[in-house]
Design a protein around this motif. Sequence first.
Motif, PDB file in Angstrom:
ATOM      1  N   GLN A   1     -22.974  29.370  15.702  1.00  9.17           N
ATOM      2  CA  GLN A   1     -23.305  30.489  14.823  1.00  9.17           C
ATOM      3  C   GLN A   1     -23.950  29.962  13.549  1.00  9.17           C
ATOM      4  O   GLN A   1     -23.595  28.900  13.048  1.00  9.17           O
ATOM      5  CB  GLN A   1     -22.058  31.292  14.470  1.00  9.17           C
ATOM      6  CG  GLN A   1     -21.472  32.084  15.639  1.00  9.17           C
ATOM      7  CD  GLN A   1     -20.272  32.891  15.210  1.00  9.17           C
ATOM      8  OE1 GLN A   1     -19.399  32.407  14.498  1.00  9.17           O
ATOM      9  NE2 GLN A   1     -20.226  34.153  15.632  1.00  9.17           N
ATOM     10  N   LEU A   2     -24.892  30.741  13.023  1.00  9.66           N
ATOM     11  CA  LEU A   2     -25.609  30.401  11.801  1.00  9.66           C
ATOM     12  C   LEU A   2     -25.066  31.240  10.659  1.00  9.66           C
ATOM     13  O   LEU A   2     -24.975  32.467  10.771  1.00  9.66           O
ATOM     14  CB  LEU A   2     -27.106  30.675  11.991  1.00  9.66           C
ATOM     15  CG  LEU A   2     -28.028  30.408  10.805  1.00  9.66           C
ATOM     16  CD1 LEU A   2     -28.105  28.915  10.509  1.00  9.66           C
ATOM     17  CD2 LEU A   2     -29.423  30.971  11.082  1.00  9.66           C
ATOM     18  N   PHE A   3     -24.703  30.575   9.559  1.00 15.99           N
ATOM     19  CA  PHE A   3     -24.199  31.310   8.397  1.00 15.99           C
ATOM     20  C   PHE A   3     -25.358  31.933   7.636  1.00 15.99           C
ATOM     21  O   PHE A   3     -26.362  31.278   7.357  1.00 15.99           O
ATOM     22  CB  PHE A   3     -23.411  30.389   7.467  1.00 15.99           C
ATOM     23  CG  PHE A   3     -22.898  31.084   6.239  1.00 15.99           C
ATOM     24  CD1 PHE A   3     -21.815  31.948   6.324  1.00 15.99           C
ATOM     25  CD2 PHE A   3     -23.495  30.882   5.003  1.00 15.99           C
ATOM     26  CE1 PHE A   3     -21.345  32.607   5.190  1.00 15.99           C
ATOM     27  CE2 PHE A   3     -23.037  31.539   3.873  1.00 15.99           C
ATOM     28  CZ  PHE A   3     -21.947  32.406   3.966  1.00 15.99           C
ATOM     29  N   MET A   4     -25.217  33.210   7.279  1.00 17.84           N
ATOM     30  CA  MET A   4     -26.194  33.917   6.470  1.00 17.84           C
ATOM     31  C   MET A   4     -25.489  34.413   5.219  1.00 17.84           C
ATOM     32  O   MET A   4     -24.481  35.119   5.290  1.00 17.84           O
ATOM     33  CB  MET A   4     -26.812  35.075   7.251  1.00 17.84           C
ATOM     34  CG  MET A   4     -27.549  34.617   8.510  1.00 17.84           C
ATOM     35  SD  MET A   4     -28.306  35.984   9.438  1.00 17.84           S
ATOM     36  CE  MET A   4     -29.643  36.464   8.326  1.00 17.84           C
ATOM     37  N   SER A   5     -26.018  34.015   4.065  1.00 16.81           N
ATOM     38  CA  SER A   5     -25.367  34.292   2.795  1.00 16.81           C
ATOM     39  C   SER A   5     -25.716  35.679   2.257  1.00 16.81           C
ATOM     40  O   SER A   5     -26.846  36.150   2.409  1.00 16.81           O
ATOM     41  CB  SER A   5     -25.788  33.230   1.771  1.00 16.81           C
ATOM     42  OG  SER A   5     -25.208  33.484   0.513  1.00 16.81           O
ATOM     43  N   ARG A   6     -24.757  36.318   1.616  1.00 12.87           N
ATOM     44  CA  ARG A   6     -25.005  37.605   0.967  1.00 12.87           C
ATOM     45  C   ARG A   6     -25.996  37.394  -0.173  1.00 12.87           C
ATOM     46  O   ARG A   6     -25.833  36.482  -0.994  1.00 12.87           O
ATOM     47  CB  ARG A   6     -23.685  38.166   0.435  1.00 12.87           C
ATOM     48  CG  ARG A   6     -23.678  39.663   0.285  1.00 12.87           C
ATOM     49  CD  ARG A   6     -22.292  40.144  -0.054  1.00 12.87           C
ATOM     50  NE  ARG A   6     -22.150  40.386  -1.483  1.00 12.87           N
ATOM     51  CZ  ARG A   6     -21.067  40.926  -2.033  1.00 12.87           C
ATOM     52  NH1 ARG A   6     -20.038  41.255  -1.273  1.00 12.87           N
ATOM     53  NH2 ARG A   6     -20.995  41.116  -3.333  1.00 12.87           N
ATOM     54  N   SER A   7     -27.008  38.229  -0.242  1.00 10.55           N
ATOM     55  CA  SER A   7     -28.138  37.962  -1.143  1.00 10.55           C
ATOM     56  C   SER A   7     -27.755  37.963  -2.614  1.00 10.55           C
ATOM     57  O   SER A   7     -28.358  37.264  -3.421  1.00 10.55           O
ATOM     58  CB  SER A   7     -29.262  38.971  -0.899  1.00 10.55           C
ATOM     59  OG  SER A   7     -28.894  40.266  -1.332  1.00 10.55           O
ATOM     60  N   ASP A   8     -26.765  38.745  -3.000  1.00 13.72           N
ATOM     61  CA  ASP A   8     -26.401  38.787  -4.415  1.00 13.72           C
ATOM     62  C   ASP A   8     -25.469  37.644  -4.812  1.00 13.72           C
ATOM     63  O   ASP A   8     -24.995  37.587  -5.947  1.00 13.72           O
ATOM     64  CB  ASP A   8     -25.783  40.137  -4.786  1.00 13.72           C
ATOM     65  CG  ASP A   8     -24.502  40.424  -4.025  1.00 13.72           C
ATOM     66  OD1 ASP A   8     -24.230  39.751  -3.014  1.00 13.72           O
ATOM     67  OD2 ASP A   8     -23.760  41.333  -4.446  1.00 13.72           O
ATOM     68  N   LYS A   9     -25.209  36.724  -3.877  1.00 14.88           N
ATOM     69  CA  LYS A   9     -24.377  35.565  -4.171  1.00 14.88           C
ATOM     70  C   LYS A   9     -25.213  34.330  -4.486  1.00 14.88           C
ATOM     71  O   LYS A   9     -24.672  33.272  -4.807  1.00 14.88           O
ATOM     72  CB  LYS A   9     -23.454  35.253  -2.982  1.00 14.88           C
ATOM     73  CG  LYS A   9     -22.448  36.352  -2.656  1.00 14.88           C
ATOM     74  CD  LYS A   9     -21.368  36.458  -3.703  1.00 14.88           C
ATOM     75  CE  LYS A   9     -20.292  37.456  -3.298  1.00 14.88           C
ATOM     76  NZ  LYS A   9     -19.199  37.540  -4.285  1.00 14.88           N
TER      77      LYS A   9
ATOM     78  N   GLU B   1     -27.715  31.787  -6.530  1.00 15.92           N
ATOM     79  CA  GLU B   1     -27.707  31.369  -7.930  1.00 15.92           C
ATOM     80  C   GLU B   1     -28.750  32.124  -8.757  1.00 15.92           C
ATOM     81  O   GLU B   1     -28.529  32.435  -9.918  1.00 15.92           O
ATOM     82  CB  GLU B   1     -27.969  29.858  -8.019  1.00 15.92           C
ATOM     83  CG  GLU B   1     -27.833  29.287  -9.407  1.00 15.92           C
ATOM     84  CD  GLU B   1     -28.015  27.791  -9.443  1.00 15.92           C
ATOM     85  OE1 GLU B   1     -27.933  27.218 -10.539  1.00 15.92           O
ATOM     86  OE2 GLU B   1     -28.247  27.185  -8.373  1.00 15.92           O
ATOM     87  N   ASP B   2     -29.878  32.458  -8.142  1.00 19.69           N
ATOM     88  CA  ASP B   2     -30.947  33.163  -8.842  1.00 19.69           C
ATOM     89  C   ASP B   2     -30.539  34.623  -9.070  1.00 19.69           C
ATOM     90  O   ASP B   2     -30.412  35.399  -8.128  1.00 19.69           O
ATOM     91  CB  ASP B   2     -32.241  33.084  -8.029  1.00 19.69           C
ATOM     92  CG  ASP B   2     -33.404  33.804  -8.699  1.00 19.69           C
ATOM     93  OD1 ASP B   2     -33.294  34.120  -9.900  1.00 19.69           O
ATOM     94  OD2 ASP B   2     -34.408  34.059  -8.012  1.00 19.69           O
ATOM     95  N   GLN B   3     -30.358  34.997 -10.337  1.00 16.51           N
ATOM     96  CA  GLN B   3     -29.911  36.361 -10.655  1.00 16.51           C
ATOM     97  C   GLN B   3     -30.972  37.411 -10.333  1.00 16.51           C
ATOM     98  O   GLN B   3     -30.672  38.604 -10.262  1.00 16.51           O
ATOM     99  CB  GLN B   3     -29.526  36.454 -12.132  1.00 16.51           C
ATOM    100  CG  GLN B   3     -30.674  36.153 -13.085  1.00 16.51           C
ATOM    101  CD  GLN B   3     -30.273  36.274 -14.541  1.00 16.51           C
ATOM    102  OE1 GLN B   3     -29.293  36.926 -14.873  1.00 16.51           O
ATOM    103  NE2 GLN B   3     -31.026  35.626 -15.411  1.00 16.51           N
ATOM    104  N   TYR B   4     -32.217  36.972 -10.159  1.00 10.91           N
ATOM    105  CA  TYR B   4     -33.301  37.907  -9.838  1.00 10.91           C
ATOM    106  C   TYR B   4     -33.393  38.201  -8.338  1.00 10.91           C
ATOM    107  O   TYR B   4     -34.237  38.984  -7.910  1.00 10.91           O
ATOM    108  CB  TYR B   4     -34.643  37.338 -10.315  1.00 10.91           C
ATOM    109  CG  TYR B   4     -34.877  37.472 -11.797  1.00 10.91           C
ATOM    110  CD1 TYR B   4     -35.701  38.462 -12.318  1.00 10.91           C
ATOM    111  CD2 TYR B   4     -34.272  36.593 -12.685  1.00 10.91           C
ATOM    112  CE1 TYR B   4     -35.925  38.579 -13.681  1.00 10.91           C
ATOM    113  CE2 TYR B   4     -34.486  36.702 -14.053  1.00 10.91           C
ATOM    114  CZ  TYR B   4     -35.305  37.686 -14.544  1.00 10.91           C
ATOM    115  OH  TYR B   4     -35.514  37.797 -15.895  1.00 10.91           O
TER     116      TYR B   4
END
Length: 232
Positions: A34-42, A44-47
Amino acid sequence: MYISHKNIDAPAPDTIVWKYLDLSKFLDLLLCRQLFMSRSDKFEDQYEGTFSEPTFEELKKISEHKPGFLDAYKNHRKNIVVSSWHINEYESFAMWQIFTKNNEGLAIQSTVNRLQEALVPESRFEQHIGEVKYIDYKKEHIPFDNDFFPFLFKRKSFQYEREVRIISDLRKYNKNINDGIKVDIDVNAMIEALYIHPKSENWYKNLVIQLMQQLGFNFRIEKSDLESEILI
């Protein structure tokens, strides 16, 4: 599915891409398939997942007649998950420095087409692939006629990332996402070659090779160009 638009480049299928990661994350990928996909608001880039100033001004005008319009976009970020890959014909010294520690780690070499083939069609979540475009957020416009577009633009300060993204929108699944999710993949289809950290010691290189053999994988393991001997 590739994401394309007149303002967004659809990556060519034979585009070479890389993922740099530590051994524990790599073993998790292999063992779970399985490939981990990170939640976009997590990220480092606040934009991340936001709009440029010209687009935001346009959205504010729309929201005057549609209450909650902007809030919907803000909430959208926590339902988008992303797997990031680095475009490069060759391995990157900078990426080794950023994503690995203690002279240990690995780099997966793949292609956009291999990523597409590796994403298991039976997966619960629909995945899309797009190439990130780097723009001036004070001057340039981000299209908003597709929910993925805010996640395919970044500030020019991040150009060194040269990023291709696998993206999923999980809103319709009503899923509580913490840091991200894992999606099923075909590991053998995804990995074209494996590079071991160029500054790692021999015991570490031997450990990686031994682990691959014991787990039954026969990936092509390449010697890093960064550890080539000088000729003079």
